[in-house]
Design an enzyme around this catalytic site. Sequence first.
Site, short mmCIF file in Angstrom:
data_model
loop_
_atom_site.label_atom_id
_atom_site.label_comp_id
_atom_site.label_asym_id
_atom_site.label_seq_id
_atom_site.Cartn_x
_atom_site.Cartn_y
_atom_site.Cartn_z
N ASP A 34 0.84 -1.32 -0.05
CA ASP A 34 0.04 0.05 0.00
C ASP A 34 0.83 1.27 0.06
O ASP A 34 1.67 1.58 0.78
CB ASP A 34 -0.84 0.05 1.12
CG ASP A 34 -2.00 -0.78 1.04
OD1 ASP A 34 -2.65 -1.25 1.99
OD2 ASP A 34 -2.55 -1.13 -0.07
N GLY A 140 -7.25 4.02 2.46
CA GLY A 140 -6.72 4.92 3.35
C GLY A 140 -6.36 4.07 4.68
O GLY A 140 -5.13 4.49 5.34
N GLY A 143 -8.98 -2.20 8.13
CA GLY A 143 -10.17 -2.52 9.25
C GLY A 143 -11.38 -1.86 9.05
O GLY A 143 -12.21 -1.76 9.82
N ASP A 169 -10.07 -5.23 -3.15
CA ASP A 169 -9.38 -4.81 -2.01
C ASP A 169 -10.21 -3.92 -1.15
O ASP A 169 -10.69 -2.83 -1.55
CB ASP A 169 -8.15 -4.02 -2.41
CG ASP A 169 -7.26 -3.61 -1.47
OD1 ASP A 169 -6.41 -2.64 -1.86
OD2 ASP A 169 -7.25 -3.88 -0.46
N GLY A 171 -11.80 -4.49 3.13
CA GLY A 171 -12.91 -5.28 3.88
C GLY A 171 -13.11 -6.62 3.38
O GLY A 171 -14.13 -7.27 3.88
N SER A 192 -6.60 -6.22 7.37
CA SER A 192 -6.85 -6.83 8.69
C SER A 192 -7.13 -8.25 8.89
O SER A 192 -6.77 -8.88 10.05
CB SER A 192 -7.72 -5.80 9.15
OG SER A 192 -9.01 -5.66 8.25
C1 DX5 Z 1 -6.91 0.77 1.48
C2 DX5 Z 1 -5.75 -0.21 1.30
C3 DX5 Z 1 -6.28 -1.66 1.43
C4 DX5 Z 1 -6.05 -1.76 3.07
C5 DX5 Z 1 -6.85 -3.35 3.27
O1 DX5 Z 1 -7.23 1.20 2.57
O2 DX5 Z 1 -5.71 -0.15 0.00
O3 DX5 Z 1 -5.35 -2.45 1.06
O4 DX5 Z 1 -5.20 -1.92 3.52
O5 DX5 Z 1 -7.37 -3.55 4.62
P1 DX5 Z 1 -8.57 -4.22 5.05
O6 DX5 Z 1 -8.25 -5.74 4.30
O7 DX5 Z 1 -8.30 -4.45 6.50
O8 DX5 Z 1 -9.78 -3.61 4.61
#
Ligand code: DX5
Length: 215
Positions: A34, A140, A143, A169, A171, A192
Amino acid sequence: MPVEIIPAILAKDEKELRRKVESVEGSCQTVQIDVMDGKFVDNSTWADPERFRKMPLPMPYEAHLMVEDPLERLDAWSLAGCQRVLIHAESVEDLAEALRVAKSYGMEAGISINPETPVADIEAAIAEADVVQVMGVHPGWMGQAFQEGAVEKVAELREKFPDLVIEVDGGVAVGVARRLADAGADRLVAGSAVFNSGAPAKSLDALRADVEFEE
Ligand code: DX5
């Protein structure tokens, strides 16, 4: 083709990034780095391609460019050995051209779209894309709650573009993963659900079990 589960590496410093990468080494084919600049999204992460070039990761990776200036960063990420960049449709004027430029550096090039961006906005550029990543959250943070609209968006893309590689990507967790796979997703990115469990390899197995199609 089984659905690929890709750990999302959101890190504040190099130590956290290397620790997270090590914790999934051998348990996944690819990781997603990320890259957040604090401007395109209201958070910033550590992800210095120069350090990746000097100390490569032990597995292939894709860079998720949540930045205002993705085109300025392509050279550094290709030098770093990045296999694939994901460019946000909302961050460039000419998306098809941005994808062409990214591929000219020898990397795969994908489109990423936020929840509020309709499929219609990217249809003209899809021919240039190696993958389309549908965001299940506004990017951003890890979780956040999964936004259901992503399921319909995956189904719409699958129906309109039967051969497109579709990634989701944001949630992604057990249960959501199954519904996204049923809607036609090929790759699921999880942060997460993998790293907040204390047992990343086990969490990856649980996600893979959730998307396994009965024979
Ligand atoms: C947006 C990021 C995602 C995030 C995924 O915030 O691009 O990759 O880290 O985290 P989860 O799977 O917890 O939503």
